[in-house]
Design an enzyme around this catalytic site. Structure first.
Site, mmCIF file in Angstrom:
data_model
loop_
_atom_site.group_PDB
_atom_site.id
_atom_site.type_symbol
_atom_site.label_atom_id
_atom_site.label_comp_id
_atom_site.label_asym_id
_atom_site.label_seq_id
_atom_site.Cartn_x
_atom_site.Cartn_y
_atom_site.Cartn_z
ATOM 1 N N HIS A 1 14.841 -19.955 -19.923
ATOM 2 C CA HIS A 1 13.827 -21.006 -19.717
ATOM 3 C C HIS A 1 13.081 -21.417 -20.985
ATOM 4 C CE1 HIS A 1 14.689 -20.962 -15.531
ATOM 5 N NE2 HIS A 1 13.913 -19.966 -15.164
ATOM 6 N N HIS B 1 10.225 -25.960 -12.039
ATOM 7 C CA HIS B 1 10.475 -24.650 -11.453
ATOM 8 C C HIS B 1 9.567 -24.361 -10.256
ATOM 9 C CE1 HIS B 1 11.701 -20.556 -11.142
ATOM 10 N NE2 HIS B 1 12.233 -20.473 -12.338
ATOM 11 N N TYR C 1 8.251 -23.358 -6.673
ATOM 12 C CA TYR C 1 8.649 -22.519 -5.544
ATOM 13 C C TYR C 1 8.042 -23.138 -4.285
ATOM 14 C CZ TYR C 1 9.671 -18.559 -8.720
ATOM 15 O OH TYR C 1 10.180 -17.733 -9.695
ATOM 16 N N GLU D 1 16.065 -25.939 -8.500
ATOM 17 C CA GLU D 1 15.803 -26.404 -9.866
ATOM 18 C C GLU D 1 16.947 -27.314 -10.295
ATOM 19 O OE1 GLU D 1 15.051 -22.587 -12.131
ATOM 20 O OE2 GLU D 1 15.118 -21.924 -10.065
HETATM 21 C C1 BGC Z 1 16.375 -17.926 -12.585
HETATM 22 C C2 BGC Z 1 16.028 -16.562 -12.037
HETATM 23 C C3 BGC Z 1 14.682 -16.215 -12.561
HETATM 24 C C4 BGC Z 1 13.704 -17.259 -12.076
HETATM 25 C C5 BGC Z 1 12.308 -16.979 -12.505
HETATM 26 C C6 BGC Z 1 15.365 -18.904 -12.086
HETATM 27 O O1 BGC Z 1 15.641 -20.158 -12.608
HETATM 28 O O2 BGC Z 1 17.676 -18.305 -12.264
HETATM 29 O O3 BGC Z 1 16.986 -15.601 -12.418
HETATM 30 O O4 BGC Z 1 14.294 -14.946 -12.155
HETATM 31 O O5 BGC Z 1 14.106 -18.510 -12.531
HETATM 32 O O6 BGC Z 1 12.218 -16.858 -13.829
#
Ligand code: BGC
Length: 374
Positions: free
Chosen positions: A131, A205, A207, A339
């Site tokens: 990331h 990202h 949730y 994502e």
């Molecule tokens: C990743 C996960 C990671 C999460 C939080 C996702 O995009 O694929 O492996 O734990 O992000 O960082």
């Protein structure tokens, strides 16, 4: 005379209504102080659409902080993870609702080469880079601008990334415009430019838990993903290069299935991922690329994107150590992410769609999170 007065009166009323709706328009986005970081002011933006539904954003990490939408009985709840204050964002989970760049997801062993030059990134997810690195775009204060004269409330965030920050070449300018429509669509329009060749992979990202955050897990949500293949991973979650058909596997969400329905199966990729944590190769043929539906509340989230992939992540690393907005505790698998992205590790995988950004052509992309009920 009386008629005349009435006419004048109603004209006046109309003008006043006109003025007040202009006034409302301006007030569709309100701004409040959210602290400061790195010597820069951080704000919280509240976007209200004409249904009275509210999205909150911050320029720290260009993040989505809240999405408040009704269930089928009209009861509103916040369905996305966030923190009550800036301290939460700075010290807590790095990615909740953030814009992730310069390269979303993993780059194997933090290395790639471009035009014969080798680049090395920090290994913040050993043995890989994840990331955009430990101080990637998610941890930066973006320059905010509340957009005027738009049809819907809209805020633009811009980040000027200096050459070689976090190991990525190029002075890069990243922009995201969030627009919250009256149809409960949160539109993210991205534009990224560079002054020399580099690699780019950008996502949001967020949730989600469509019960409302903090209310149980997401295993009872139904997912539909219009993807005929996915990219299997090795034990460090780096794609092996294979594009595997979803046919006959627990990865087949071309028709709706409960997220939890097959997650515990003894299937190699579910074991390696600790659940779903995989990039889907989108068919990109219908308007909606993915949908998650919560039968208990009736809420759904549709994802519409022009990107070639989407990471389905089922919160397998959530462990109850994070307390978010309104004191909600984020337990194991209590949130899912969709994502939208290019495929992980693309700079090292020549067969994957290209992630090279040149000064000649900007990266332009849009993703929509559309909320509704049925
Ligand atoms: C990743 C996960 C990671 C999460 C939080 C996702 O995009 O694929 O492996 O734990 O992000 O960082």
């Amino acid at each position: 005379m009386r008629k005349q007065n009435l006419f004048t009166g109603s004209m006046l009323l109309l003008i006043m209504i006109g003025m007040s709706s202009c006034g409302n328009k301006k007030e569709m986005v309100t701004t409040e102080n959210f602290g400061s970081f790195d010597g820069k002011e951080v704000s919280l933006y509240t976007l209200t659409n004409n249904q009275g539904n509210v999205v909150k954003l911050t320029n720290y990490g260009a993040a989505i902080v809240e999405v408040n939408v009704p269930d089928r009985d009209g009861n509103k709840a916040n369905v996305t993870f966030g923190y009550d204050n800036l301290e939460g964002y700075v010290n807590g989970d790095p990615y909740f609702g953030k814009v992730v760049g310069q390269f979303a997801n993993r780059i194997a062993r933090g290395k790639f080469s471009l035009e014969g030059v080798d680049y090395t990134l920090a290994l913040n997810n050993f043995p890989n880079a994840l990331h955009g690195g430990p101080t990637g775009w998610h941890s930066r204060v973006w320059t905010p601008e509340v957009l005027q004269n738009t049809d819907y409330p809209a805020v633009k965030f811009t980040y000027d990334k200096p050459d070689m920050e976090e190991g990525f070449p190029g002075n890069v300018v990243a922009e995201v415009v969030y627009t919250w429509t009256d149809e409960n669509e949160l539109i993210m329009d991205y534009k990224v430019t560079t002054d020399r060749n580099t690699v780019i992979n950008i996502t949001n990202h967020a949730y989600f838990n469509l019960h409302g955050t903090g209310n149980g897990d997401i295993l009872d949500h139904e997912a539909l993903i219009r993807a005929s293949a996915f990219t299997p991973v090795d034990s460090t979650l780096i794609p092996t290069g294979e594009l595997r058909s979803v046919e006959g596997t627990p990865f087949d969400f071309r028709t709706p299935h409960l997220i939890g329905g097959r997650i515990g199966e003894e299937y190699d990729q579910l074991i390696l991922g600790g659940g779903y944590d995989h990039n889907y190769v989108l068919d990109n043929v219908e308007e909606v690329d993915a949908e998650v539906y919560d039968p208990s509340t009736g809420r759904f989230l549709q994802v519409i994107t022009d990107q070639p992939g989407v990471q389905l992540y089922t919160g397998n690393f959530l462990d109850g150590t994070q307390t978010g907005r309104g004191g909600k505790v984020y337990q194991y698998r209590s949130g899912f992410c969709l994502e939208t992205q290019h495929f992980p590790d693309s700079p090292n995988q020549a067969a994957f769609p290209s992630v090279i950004l040149t000064p000649v052509e900007p990266f332009l992309s849009s993703t929509v999170f559309r909320f509704g009920v049925r």
